[in-house]
Enzyme design. Structure first.
Site, mmCIF file in Angstrom:
data_model
loop_
_atom_site.group_PDB
_atom_site.id
_atom_site.type_symbol
_atom_site.label_atom_id
_atom_site.label_comp_id
_atom_site.label_asym_id
_atom_site.label_seq_id
_atom_site.Cartn_x
_atom_site.Cartn_y
_atom_site.Cartn_z
ATOM 1 N N ASP A 1 11.857 -61.614 -43.810
ATOM 2 C CA ASP A 1 11.991 -61.586 -45.276
ATOM 3 C C ASP A 1 10.618 -61.381 -45.920
ATOM 4 O OD1 ASP A 1 12.107 -63.986 -43.838
ATOM 5 O OD2 ASP A 1 12.530 -65.193 -45.592
ATOM 6 N N ASP B 1 17.595 -51.705 -39.492
ATOM 7 C CA ASP B 1 18.482 -50.825 -40.253
ATOM 8 C C ASP B 1 18.167 -50.951 -41.745
ATOM 9 O OD1 ASP B 1 20.525 -49.214 -41.036
ATOM 10 O OD2 ASP B 1 22.145 -50.563 -40.491
#
Ligand code: NAI
Length: 482
Positions: free
Chosen positions: A212, A236
């Protein structure tokens, strides 16, 4: 460029929508660059689904890629609602193309909020494992589950590929972005393997970052990155974010690398709205073709094609409408301009020296473990009973077995005994965690007897053993577990 007689064999898949137009553009540029290629044109995608082949890929296409080991492909449509699989995923799985490589470099002439910052990094995404194994079950009519499967061998080969790529491109740092702080076993394995493998590459700085934070850093200070390696789903998502930094998916090339085959394609899809209108931008596919040339060892030709493309963007005289709007030219005119620019080098874009990417070493065989002990079993049951009612009923049912009910949890948080939080949201999928009473661990027969007894209290749908390898728990603890 001097003519040669030996030709590379490459499978060419025109694909759907704008695919044939952008593939034709790339082919024309490679022909003009005098790269000696024998193309084997084969079908995959919509036309194949229409023939009733549910995988979307014809056997002769598969045979061709097996033979050539190399494919350049246009985007393939995934039909919605007919139960067909994605032809892209079929190809990825058939050829185990475990390494998805996405270079992200600021392009001349393409204005973005990041222009001038010198963005130049590569995302290396694991391409076959993780949640994308697609193993999902409804645990109850109300609760769904997906298995995140990560293997040591799978981590090793992608991490090695990232370091080999850093070496081949003269890059100095490899970041590994994971969620190992929460997913200590799966993402943690990726991080541990990264730390181990990085020791084989002492000249390259290896840095771990929580994923993150990586997303945040990519937006705040993307110029700090060189190579970033990630598990499948993280990669992805973040590789699409990365493409947006340099102008969007329309400019993003990609390589899917396996041990036996490599498949090169643009990141964008088939853009059916603009198909057949001669307005598609072939930049991403031509860049993908340049990546393919490096794989073929055609380093000079790769540079020439990449340079001609960059000069075209830099000059800005003939750009497609997605960049130039009303003033735009067609796909064919843009391609002709790229061909005219072969032999020129961009003014504002220092050329990177590429060496050939070395094949990664095969992964080590599975680890052997000295001592194993079955410390317990997790049994997932469907029940709407309150934990304080279910707990004593289960305890009574398993009395006399060489184990005890250690706790019940609801989506990873303890609800019995002594619930972690009084207000835990109710769920009809509860996990009963049983621990062996004896030091020797549980025997198989005890597990089977346990399931029979639990089944009399509530239907169970999923069982996981709780092993210890060399004395260490090989399972995660719950929130609130001692
Ligand atoms: P898309 O990438 O085809 O289109 C998104 C937007 O970008 C559209 O506005 C489109 O016109 C524009 N665009 C894309 N490429 C362009 C180009 N080269 N030049 C100018 N504009 C371009 O994504 P979408 O609409 O989600 O998907 C369409 C189909 O493509 C679907 O069937 C999907 O499954 C398939 N697809 C295939 C991929 C592959 O084969 N690797 C990847 C992504 C989607």
């Amino acid at each position: 460029m001097a003519k040669r007689t030996s030709k590379h064999r490459v499978t060419l898949i025109p694909g759907d929508g704008i695919g044939p137009e952008v593939v034709a553009a790339a082919r024309a540029v490679l022909r003009a660059a005098e790269v000696p290629i024998d193309w084997e044109e084969r079908l995959a995608g919509a036309a194949v689904f229409k023939k009733g082949v549910a995988s979307g890929v014809l056997p002769e296409t598969v045979a061709s890629i097996r033979r050539t080991g190399m494919a350049l492909k246009g985007p393939l449509e995934t039909p919605v609602g007919f139960g067909e699989k994605s032809a892209n995923v079929t190809l990825r799985k058939l050829f185990e193309t475990y390494g998805n490589i996405r270079p992200v470099r600021e392009l001349p002439g393409i204005r973005t909020p990041y222009s001038g910052r010198g963005i130049d990094f590569v995302v290396v995404r694991e391409n076959v494992e993780d949640l994308y194994a697609g193993i999902e079950h409804m645990q109850t009519p109300d609760v769904a589950q997906a298995l995140k499967i990560i293997s040591r061998g799978g981590c090793e080969r992608i991490v090695r590929l990232a370091f080999e790529l850093a070496r081949a491109e003269g890059r100095k740092t490899v970041h590994c972005a994971t969620k190992a702080n929460i997913l200590k076993l799966t993402e943690g394995l990726f991080k541990r393997v990264f730390e181990e493998v990085s020791r084989e590459y002492p000249e390259i700085r290896a840095e771990h970052m929580i994923v993150d934070n990586c997303a945040h850093q990519m937006v705040m200070r993307p110029e700090q990155f060189d190579v970033i390696v990630m598990t499948n789903m993280n990669g992805d998502i973040l590789s699409d974010l990365a493409s947006a930094l340099i102008g969007g998916l329309g400019f993003a090339p990609s390589a899917n690398l396996g041990d036996g085959a490599a498949i090169f394609e643009a990141v964008h899809g088939s853009a059916p709205q603009i198909a057949g209108k001669d307005i598609a931008n072939p930049t991403a596919l031509i860049s993908s073709a340049a990546l393919m040339l490096r794989r073929l060892g055609e380093m000079k030709a790769a540079d020439a094609v990449q340079d001609a493309l960059l000069v075209t963007l830099e000059d800005g005289r003939a750009l497609t409408p997605d960049i130039a709007g009303e003033a735009g030219v067609g796909t064919k005119a843009f391609t002709a301009e790229v061909i005219r620019n072969l032999g020129r080098a961009p003014k504002s874009y220092p050329r990177r020296e590429y060496k050939r990417l070395r094949a990664a070493q095969p992964a080590a065989p599975p680890l052997s473990v000295g001592a194993r002990r079955l410390a317990g079993v997790d049994v997932f049951v469907e029940s709407l009973a309150k934990p304080e009612t279910l707990g004593p009923r289960v305890e009574a049912a398993v009395a006399g077995l060489p184990l005890r009910l250690a706790q019940i949890s609801n989506r990873g948080a303890k609800v019995y005994p002594n619930a972690l939080a009084a207000e835990a949201h109710p769920s009809d999928c509860l996990r009963l965690r049983f621990k062996a009473s004896g030091r020797g661990g549980l025997a198989e027969a005890a597990v089977l007897e346990l399931l029979a007894r639990v089944g009399e209290v509530a239907p169970w749908m999923h069982v996981e053993k709780l092993p210890e390898f060399d004395g260490k728990p090989a399972y995660s603890k719950d929130q609130g577990e001692d």
